[in-house]
Design an enzyme around this catalytic site. Structure first.
Site, PDB file in Angstrom:
ATOM      1  CB  ALA A  50     -31.985   2.739 -21.074  1.00 48.92           C
ATOM      2  CB  ALA A  52     -21.264  17.597 -24.316  1.00 55.05           C
ATOM      3  CD  GLU A  97      -1.308   4.226   3.790  1.00 52.69           C
ATOM      4  OE1 GLU A  97      -2.411   4.482   4.278  1.00 52.69           O
ATOM      5  OE2 GLU A  97      -1.152   3.451   2.811  1.00 52.69           O
ATOM      6  CG  HIS A 138      -2.020  -1.020   1.098  1.00 56.47           C
ATOM      7  ND1 HIS A 138      -3.107  -1.064   1.953  1.00 56.47           N
ATOM      8  CD2 HIS A 138      -2.213  -2.042   0.222  1.00 56.47           C
ATOM      9  CE1 HIS A 138      -3.913  -2.047   1.609  1.00 56.47           C
ATOM     10  NE2 HIS A 138      -3.382  -2.667   0.571  1.00 56.47           N
ATOM     11  CB  ALA A 196     -27.856  17.076 -32.085  1.00 57.04           C
ATOM     12  CG  LEU A 234     -16.129   5.462 -28.350  1.00 55.45           C
ATOM     13  CD1 LEU A 234     -16.988   4.304 -27.865  1.00 55.45           C
ATOM     14  CD2 LEU A 234     -16.705   6.789 -27.886  1.00 55.45           C
TER      15      LEU A 234
END
Length: 371
Positions: A303, A160, A46, A44, A168, A210
């Protein structure tokens, strides 16, 4: 803490364990050691920072540990960080985000009971964004260690839109509603997620690739909200562009053309021939995905919202109007009255060029504001 957050972002974005960074400071403020968690089964943050300090022959007794997540207090694949900190003689711990896990949490309380000075410090929002998927699994599954093969996927809905909620114009044009700064920021989000989800309609209409193409981190405009100023980019790291690309997921029964850019050549493409949101998330969880971004289109977004599977919304708002003839970001949610509308809690507001980014998370059940 800013440095610890940058270190944390170097860890794997989609892992069973959270991304955590740690910096050890001497009494005079000099850095003794640094570390970050490199994935399940590895030390980890730490422990890594303590090892780094010892490798430099720096004394950790009386030091301060600045860590992005509350030190764990349980034994899993590795031992508890609370014990490692005590054994190293750490006198003070400053952490950003509390661990919500029933088994892993409670480290701050345990350290305080043995005389360590424990302080809740800055950076909670940034740390939570870095560990969003793990945090959701830990919070939803008290009493057990998160398992990405059986745990739910933390889902971010990205929109967006114009100020009146349109994605659009009437003729279908949508590139670009938001500006360059918003698009650059969206790529930093892509760079730290496990999967990007779109529908077949988006693929057929826009032929998107993408991929995550993070450039220089988008900087808040000088007129940004005070809570967004000077925040380190959670996607920052040695080379974000070199990271493994997110899984590109297309949902829907229509065929994806063989020459579609979304297919790519790296094997990071998945076509799910279904319209059932829960089947989509189950398929992603089975592949070890704990965090995903849903990018559209309106039917798919609706959905997932109707199914109650969206955990977080990233709404990029551009200062223009498209009017009634524009295409809405959402279809019918079957909400007949204001009281039935699901409430979200605003977590972050940031100005990006002329646009505004609003990040909201699902609010706890309760009366509507002003009711």
């Amino acid at each position: 803490m800013d440095r610890a957050l940058v270190l944390a972002a170097r860890g794997p974005a989609d892992d069973a364990n959270p991304r955590v960074g740690c910096v050890l400071l001497a009494v005079d403020g000099t850095t003794l050691g640094e570390g970050w968690h490199r994935g399940a089964g590895t030390p980890h943050a730490e422990v890594a920072a303590i090892a780094d300090a010892r490798a430099q022959e720096n004394v950790t007794h009386g030091a301060t540990a600045v860590v992005t997540l509350e030190p764990c207090a349980h034994t899993g694949r590795t031992g508890p960080c609370t014990k490692a900190l005590r054994d190293a003689g750490i006198a003070r711990v400053v952490y950003a985000l509390a661990d919500p896990g029933a088994s892993s949490g409670g480290g701050a309380r345990e350290l305080a009971t043995v005389g360590v000075d424990v302080v809740r410090g800055p950076g909670e929002q940034q740390s939570r964004e870095l560990v969003a998927g793990w945090y959701a699994r830990a919070a939803r599954a008290p009493g057990r260690t998160p398992n990405p093969e059986h745990a739910p996927v933390h889902l971010v809905l990205k929109t967006a839109t114009s100020l009146d909620g349109k994605v659009a114009a009437a003729d279908g044009t949508s590139q670009w509603i938001t500006g360059e700064a918003s698009r650059a920021h969206a790529h930093t989000v892509r760079a730290r997620t496990g999967a990007i989800i779109v529908g077949t309609g988006t693929v057929l209409a826009d032929d998107p690739s993408l991929t995550a193409r993070p450039g220089p981190a988008a900087q808040p405009d000088s007129a940004a909200q005070p809570d967004s100023a000077a925040q380190p980019d959670p996607a920052a790291g040695p080379d974000p562009a070199a990271r493994t690309q997110p899984l590109r997921v297309v949902v829907g029964r229509r065929d994806v053309p063989e020459d579609a850019r979304v297919r790519g050549s790296d094997g990071r493409f998945l076509h799910l021939r279904t319209h059932e949101p829960r089947e989509v998330l189950a398929a992603l969880a089975a592949r070890g995905v704990g965090h995903a971004v849903l990018e559209g289109g309106p039917g798919l977004a609706t959905a997932f919202l109707r199914a109650g599977l969206v955990d977080e919304i990233h709404a990029y708002l551009a200062p223009l109007h498209l009017g009634e003839s524009g295409r809405s970001a959402l279809a019918d949610l079957d909400i007949a009255t204001l009281a039935a509308a699901p409430r979200w809690r605003t977590e972050h507001v940031q100005r990006l060029g002329d646009d505004v980014l609003l990040i909201a998370r699902r609010a706890a059940p309760g009366p509507a504001p002003g009711s």
